[in-house]
Structure formats: structure tokens, C-alpha cells
Scaffold this motif. Sequence first.
Motif, short mmCIF file in Angstrom:
data_model
loop_
_atom_site.label_atom_id
_atom_site.label_comp_id
_atom_site.label_asym_id
_atom_site.label_seq_id
_atom_site.Cartn_x
_atom_site.Cartn_y
_atom_site.Cartn_z
N ARG A 155 41.56 47.53 18.25
CA ARG A 155 41.15 48.91 18.52
C ARG A 155 42.05 49.85 17.74
N ASN A 156 41.54 51.05 17.49
CA ASN A 156 42.22 51.96 16.58
C ASN A 156 43.53 52.51 17.12
N GLN A 157 43.58 52.78 18.42
CA GLN A 157 44.76 53.41 18.97
C GLN A 157 45.79 52.37 19.42
N ARG A 158 47.05 52.65 19.10
CA ARG A 158 48.11 51.69 19.38
C ARG A 158 48.22 51.38 20.88
N ASN A 159 48.04 52.40 21.73
CA ASN A 159 48.19 52.14 23.16
C ASN A 159 47.12 51.17 23.66
N PHE A 160 45.92 51.22 23.07
CA PHE A 160 44.88 50.27 23.46
C PHE A 160 45.20 48.87 22.93
N LYS A 161 45.73 48.79 21.72
CA LYS A 161 46.13 47.49 21.19
C LYS A 161 47.22 46.88 22.05
N ASN A 162 48.15 47.71 22.49
CA ASN A 162 49.23 47.23 23.35
C ASN A 162 48.68 46.73 24.69
N LYS A 163 47.67 47.42 25.22
CA LYS A 163 47.05 46.97 26.47
C LYS A 163 46.43 45.59 26.31
N ASP A 164 45.73 45.39 25.21
CA ASP A 164 45.09 44.10 24.98
C ASP A 164 46.13 42.99 24.87
N GLN A 165 47.25 43.29 24.19
CA GLN A 165 48.30 42.29 24.07
C GLN A 165 48.94 42.01 25.42
N ALA A 166 49.11 43.06 26.23
CA ALA A 166 49.69 42.89 27.56
C ALA A 166 48.77 42.07 28.46
N ASN A 167 47.46 42.28 28.35
CA ASN A 167 46.51 41.50 29.14
C ASN A 167 46.60 40.02 28.80
N HIS A 168 46.82 39.73 27.51
CA HIS A 168 46.95 38.33 27.10
C HIS A 168 48.29 37.75 27.57
N LYS A 169 49.35 38.50 27.42
CA LYS A 169 50.67 38.00 27.84
C LYS A 169 50.69 37.70 29.32
N GLU A 170 49.95 38.47 30.10
CA GLU A 170 49.87 38.23 31.54
C GLU A 170 49.27 36.86 31.84
N LEU A 171 48.29 36.45 31.05
CA LEU A 171 47.71 35.13 31.22
C LEU A 171 48.72 34.03 30.93
N VAL A 172 49.51 34.22 29.86
CA VAL A 172 50.50 33.22 29.48
C VAL A 172 51.61 33.14 30.52
N SER A 173 52.14 34.30 30.91
CA SER A 173 53.24 34.31 31.88
C SER A 173 52.81 33.78 33.24
N GLY A 174 51.54 33.97 33.58
CA GLY A 174 51.01 33.46 34.84
C GLY A 174 50.53 32.02 34.74
N GLN A 175 50.72 31.40 33.57
CA GLN A 175 50.36 30.01 33.31
C GLN A 175 48.87 29.75 33.52
N ARG A 176 48.07 30.78 33.26
CA ARG A 176 46.61 30.60 33.34
C ARG A 176 46.05 30.07 32.03
N VAL A 177 46.81 30.23 30.95
CA VAL A 177 46.51 29.59 29.66
C VAL A 177 47.79 28.96 29.15
N ALA A 178 47.65 28.00 28.25
CA ALA A 178 48.82 27.32 27.69
C ALA A 178 49.69 28.29 26.89
N ARG A 179 50.97 27.98 26.81
CA ARG A 179 51.93 28.87 26.12
C ARG A 179 51.57 29.08 24.66
N ASN A 180 50.91 28.09 24.05
CA ASN A 180 50.60 28.21 22.62
C ASN A 180 49.27 28.94 22.36
N THR A 181 48.66 29.48 23.40
CA THR A 181 47.41 30.23 23.23
C THR A 181 47.73 31.62 22.73
N ARG A 182 47.25 31.95 21.53
CA ARG A 182 47.63 33.20 20.88
C ARG A 182 46.45 34.15 20.76
#
Length: 223
Positions: A149-176
Amino acid sequence: MAPVSPAKQQVIDAYARTTGPVAFLDESYQAPDGTDPGRSTFYIFTAVLVELKNLDELRSGLLDVAGSTYWHTRDALRTDDGREQTRGLLAYLAEGLEPCVVAHRVKVDPDDHDAEESRKACYQALAVDLASGRVGVWDPVDLLVLEERNQRNFKNKDQANHKELVSGQRVARNTRLLQTSPAHERLLWLPDLVASAFRRTITHADRTLYQLIEGQVHFVNEA
């Protein structure tokens, strides 16, 4: 040979680190409208899975069918020629039977004014399903390529949503998650096509485009 841009090199490097299919992701939605409380709402996140060995062939095929290095389905659907090209691109996708995966939130909460909570729910449900794999349909995915997405804050949200999955062990650590532009990866046209085709079944009660790929579409259980 023209030099490779840093953004394009990032995509190339990401492919070098993966072995399974690559998931290309895009979305389409209709958020609540305070001036029109009766407006229907929805959120759709789509993924198209492509094996590494097929990336180059699909890129070339999309270019041949579209006849251009630029594509956006929403724009194309505004003209007769564009609609015909859209049908051609979806028919080309159907030839290869790449799995198309859809996470669909039927109704966006009225308080979710920008639909970001629905986006998060759909993305996370989709990512978990992709990373888990589905027996006989697709192998576990460890690389998700999302149109940035064009705006940095939205890109950061998407990255945070993904990191939450990794930290919560809902996806494997190597899922990028890799966020990039269709200018650097033409295969992002694919989920855009699928999202638009499915969207029209909701907004226009028109299944004409969707029927071209319906046989290879799979749905996430919860979004």
C-alpha cells in the motif's frame, strides 16, 4: 542489461530463499459508509499460488495476453476491450490450474470504518491456511507476496499483522511477508484478477468472470 533496482532485487532474493509455492496476495473490499448506513459491506483477500518453476512462464504469458506491462483489473473493467482482456487473462490463469484461495468476510462491522480490522482478520486467516498447506491442493507456503500500500503507516500495519502470526506461533518462523509493487512483480496481477472476479459476484450478481476460475478456487474456513 539494465541494472536491477533494489526493490526488484529484494523480490529476486526472496525467491532464492523459498522452496515451496509462492503466494501472491491482493484484496478488494467495501467499507462502511457513514452517509449510507444501508450500504452492503465486505472484505475479500485473495491468493494465487505459483510454483517456483512456473514463475517465468506465467509472467511471459500474462504479458502476451495483456499486451502491456501495466494492468489493473478495476480500470480494465470500465471498457469493452478491457473486459475482454480480463476474460483472456482469467482464462490463461485457468489453463494452469494454479490454486486460488479466498478469505471472505461477508460483512464489515459498522465500527470498522476503514475496514482495517476486517483486513487483519482476512489476511491472518488466509496466511495461516496457506502456511499450513492443504493436502492434495497445495504444499505449505513460506513466502507471501502482497501488493504494498502507498502509505507507510498502512505498510507497517500489514507487517505488524504478519509478525503477530509468527510471534503467536500460528505460522512457522520462516513464513515471510514481502510487500512490493506490480511494477516489480507482474504476478501480482493474478490475485487482483481473482479478487475482482469474485467481487463482481457480490456487487453485480455477475458470475461471468468468476466462472472461468471457479474450479480452482478454495475458501478459507474462517475470516
